[in-house]
Scaffold this motif. Sequence first.
Motif, PDB file in Angstrom:
ATOM      1  N   HIS A  91       0.674  -1.204  -0.032  1.00 34.19           N
ATOM      2  CA  HIS A  91       0.119  -0.008   0.167  1.00 34.19           C
ATOM      3  C   HIS A  91       0.765   1.340  -0.066  1.00 34.19           C
ATOM      4  O   HIS A  91       0.282   2.245   0.296  1.00 34.19           O
ATOM      5  CB  HIS A  91      -0.898  -0.167   1.134  1.00 34.19           C
ATOM      6  CG  HIS A  91      -1.996  -0.997   0.936  1.00 34.19           C
ATOM      7  ND1 HIS A  91      -1.948  -2.215   1.766  1.00 34.19           N
ATOM      8  CD2 HIS A  91      -3.199  -1.254   0.416  1.00 34.19           C
ATOM      9  CE1 HIS A  91      -3.055  -2.973   1.341  1.00 34.19           C
ATOM     10  NE2 HIS A  91      -3.789  -2.316   0.502  1.00 34.19           N
ATOM     11  N   SER A  92       2.097   0.894  -0.071  1.00 32.08           N
ATOM     12  CA  SER A  92       2.871   2.106   0.241  1.00 32.08           C
ATOM     13  C   SER A  92       2.824   3.279  -1.097  1.00 32.08           C
ATOM     14  O   SER A  92       2.981   4.398  -0.821  1.00 32.08           O
ATOM     15  CB  SER A  92       4.464   1.854   0.114  1.00 32.08           C
ATOM     16  OG  SER A  92       4.701   1.480  -1.146  1.00 32.08           O
ATOM     17  N   GLY A  93       2.392   2.751  -2.141  1.00 31.99           N
ATOM     18  CA  GLY A  93       2.038   3.882  -3.312  1.00 31.99           C
ATOM     19  C   GLY A  93       3.504   4.090  -3.991  1.00 31.99           C
ATOM     20  O   GLY A  93       3.483   4.737  -5.073  1.00 31.99           O
ATOM     21  N   PHE A  94       4.538   3.516  -3.700  1.00 28.04           N
ATOM     22  CA  PHE A  94       5.924   3.796  -4.235  1.00 28.04           C
ATOM     23  C   PHE A  94       6.419   2.208  -4.737  1.00 28.04           C
ATOM     24  O   PHE A  94       6.001   0.887  -4.193  1.00 28.04           O
ATOM     25  CB  PHE A  94       6.726   4.109  -3.400  1.00 28.04           C
ATOM     26  CG  PHE A  94       6.576   5.450  -3.007  1.00 28.04           C
ATOM     27  CD1 PHE A  94       7.348   6.553  -3.793  1.00 28.04           C
ATOM     28  CD2 PHE A  94       5.908   5.946  -1.841  1.00 28.04           C
ATOM     29  CE1 PHE A  94       7.204   8.119  -3.456  1.00 28.04           C
ATOM     30  CE2 PHE A  94       5.797   7.468  -1.656  1.00 28.04           C
ATOM     31  CZ  PHE A  94       6.410   8.255  -2.661  1.00 28.04           C
ATOM     32  N   GLU A  95       7.235   1.964  -5.568  1.00 30.36           N
ATOM     33  CA  GLU A  95       7.522   0.616  -6.216  1.00 30.36           C
ATOM     34  C   GLU A  95       9.117   0.841  -6.305  1.00 30.36           C
ATOM     35  O   GLU A  95       9.829   1.579  -6.858  1.00 30.36           O
ATOM     36  CB  GLU A  95       7.004   0.173  -7.497  1.00 30.36           C
ATOM     37  CG  GLU A  95       7.502  -1.116  -7.977  1.00 30.36           C
ATOM     38  CD  GLU A  95       7.214  -2.268  -6.793  1.00 30.36           C
ATOM     39  OE1 GLU A  95       7.937  -2.374  -6.071  1.00 30.36           O
ATOM     40  OE2 GLU A  95       6.035  -2.852  -6.798  1.00 30.36           O
ATOM     41  N   TYR A  96       9.769  -0.128  -5.507  1.00 31.64           N
ATOM     42  CA  TYR A  96      11.085  -0.114  -5.404  1.00 31.64           C
ATOM     43  C   TYR A  96      11.634  -1.397  -5.767  1.00 31.64           C
ATOM     44  O   TYR A  96      12.894  -1.669  -6.260  1.00 31.64           O
ATOM     45  CB  TYR A  96      11.739   0.018  -3.962  1.00 31.64           C
ATOM     46  CG  TYR A  96      11.622   1.378  -3.369  1.00 31.64           C
ATOM     47  CD1 TYR A  96      12.405   2.505  -3.796  1.00 31.64           C
ATOM     48  CD2 TYR A  96      10.315   1.764  -2.645  1.00 31.64           C
ATOM     49  CE1 TYR A  96      12.177   3.789  -3.420  1.00 31.64           C
ATOM     50  CE2 TYR A  96      10.061   3.121  -2.356  1.00 31.64           C
ATOM     51  CZ  TYR A  96      10.951   4.188  -2.655  1.00 31.64           C
ATOM     52  OH  TYR A  96      10.475   5.358  -2.132  1.00 31.64           O
ATOM     53  N   PHE A  97      10.648  -2.531  -5.881  1.00 35.39           N
ATOM     54  CA  PHE A  97      11.280  -3.892  -6.014  1.00 35.39           C
ATOM     55  C   PHE A  97      10.814  -4.638  -7.252  1.00 35.39           C
ATOM     56  O   PHE A  97      10.846  -5.754  -7.393  1.00 35.39           O
ATOM     57  CB  PHE A  97      10.887  -4.538  -4.722  1.00 35.39           C
ATOM     58  CG  PHE A  97      11.692  -4.110  -3.435  1.00 35.39           C
ATOM     59  CD1 PHE A  97      12.637  -4.015  -3.324  1.00 35.39           C
ATOM     60  CD2 PHE A  97      10.454  -3.806  -2.612  1.00 35.39           C
ATOM     61  CE1 PHE A  97      13.247  -3.450  -2.123  1.00 35.39           C
ATOM     62  CE2 PHE A  97      11.087  -3.094  -1.275  1.00 35.39           C
ATOM     63  CZ  PHE A  97      12.016  -2.819  -1.000  1.00 35.39           C
ATOM     64  N   LYS A  98      10.134  -3.844  -7.993  1.00 32.68           N
ATOM     65  CA  LYS A  98       9.519  -4.405  -9.370  1.00 32.68           C
ATOM     66  C   LYS A  98      10.245  -4.629 -10.400  1.00 32.68           C
ATOM     67  O   LYS A  98      10.976  -3.781 -10.833  1.00 32.68           O
ATOM     68  CB  LYS A  98       8.265  -3.679  -9.880  1.00 32.68           C
ATOM     69  CG  LYS A  98       7.468  -4.240 -11.097  1.00 32.68           C
ATOM     70  CD  LYS A  98       6.349  -3.447 -11.427  1.00 32.68           C
ATOM     71  CE  LYS A  98       5.545  -4.087 -12.689  1.00 32.68           C
ATOM     72  NZ  LYS A  98       6.377  -3.727 -13.781  1.00 32.68           N
ATOM     73  N   THR A  99      10.928  -5.845 -10.526  1.00 33.14           N
ATOM     74  CA  THR A  99      11.634  -6.368 -11.664  1.00 33.14           C
ATOM     75  C   THR A  99      10.999  -7.529 -12.492  1.00 33.14           C
ATOM     76  O   THR A  99       9.668  -7.768 -11.965  1.00 33.14           O
ATOM     77  CB  THR A  99      13.029  -6.863 -11.144  1.00 33.14           C
ATOM     78  OG1 THR A  99      12.581  -8.266 -10.189  1.00 33.14           O
ATOM     79  CG2 THR A  99      13.671  -6.023 -10.072  1.00 33.14           C
ATOM     80  N   HIS A 100      11.507  -7.708 -13.595  1.00 32.18           N
ATOM     81  CA  HIS A 100      10.700  -9.071 -14.279  1.00 32.18           C
ATOM     82  C   HIS A 100      10.695 -10.250 -13.262  1.00 32.18           C
ATOM     83  O   HIS A 100       9.366 -10.827 -13.583  1.00 32.18           O
ATOM     84  CB  HIS A 100      11.718  -9.472 -15.384  1.00 32.18           C
ATOM     85  CG  HIS A 100      11.119 -10.521 -16.267  1.00 32.18           C
ATOM     86  ND1 HIS A 100      10.063 -10.082 -17.111  1.00 32.18           N
ATOM     87  CD2 HIS A 100      11.615 -11.754 -16.469  1.00 32.18           C
ATOM     88  CE1 HIS A 100       9.772 -11.225 -17.712  1.00 32.18           C
ATOM     89  NE2 HIS A 100      10.703 -12.420 -17.410  1.00 32.18           N
TER      90      HIS A 100
END
Length: 244
Positions: free
Chosen positions: A182-191
Amino acid sequence: MSKLEFVENFFFPLIVGVLLLFSLLTVIFRKRCANKKIQKNYPPFKMCLRDTGLSLLAPLFFFPSALLCYYLSKHNYGFSYHAIAQYGSGYFIVSLFLITLVHDTYYYWMHRLLHTPWLFKKIHAVHHRSRNPTVLTFFAMHPLESALMAFSIPLCVVIFPVCDLAFNVAYAMYMAQAIYAHSGFEYFKTHTTSRYFTTSHSHNLHHQAVRCNYSYFYNIWDRCCGTLVSQVPSREEAKLGRVN
Ligand SMILES: [Zn+2]
Ligand SMILES: [Zn+2]
């Protein structure tokens, strides 16, 4: 206080505290983190205030499941055990993985049920009022949903051996995932992460498009049931039923 008691008493608040602090820092330093923000705008202040109140209340409603865990462990019911050494640390780690798998199955189907029209209107709509979630939305939900949320942990005890410490770690993992999603931020999205896990981005899509991405930790059930999406579906696609 022994090392184990220290971990049992402080692991849960420590993990949650660090994550909350980290997430709040991303909001404070939002200009620097702007490229990681999933939806570029921010929700209105009133909505954030409402979400904070509900999120703070939610732990009260986790009590029944936590109490049930305590009761099962105290009376040695099911397969609960007290010392990691009894089954070894290797099994301890495997049991944590099994807990997340059981929770994912439990949560996915409970979540699908909550999206049926009557239950959605009466219960789950409270959580979906946030179409642009922030870290404060992580447990903004109807009290009944909060109460049902963590019953997968006592369920595990009747299926396979679960150490007392694993209860605490599992609750911390639930919280950690809820805060991240729910943070609204994405730091870990990889393939790789988006292939196997529920990322912050995919749960954000759930809040925007509503009828997709129901999973909690992994996206196995979403994949099997055809409910996984990687972008907001168009109205036509939703109408054609490509997203259930
Ligand atoms: Zn939902
Ligand atoms: Zn949510």
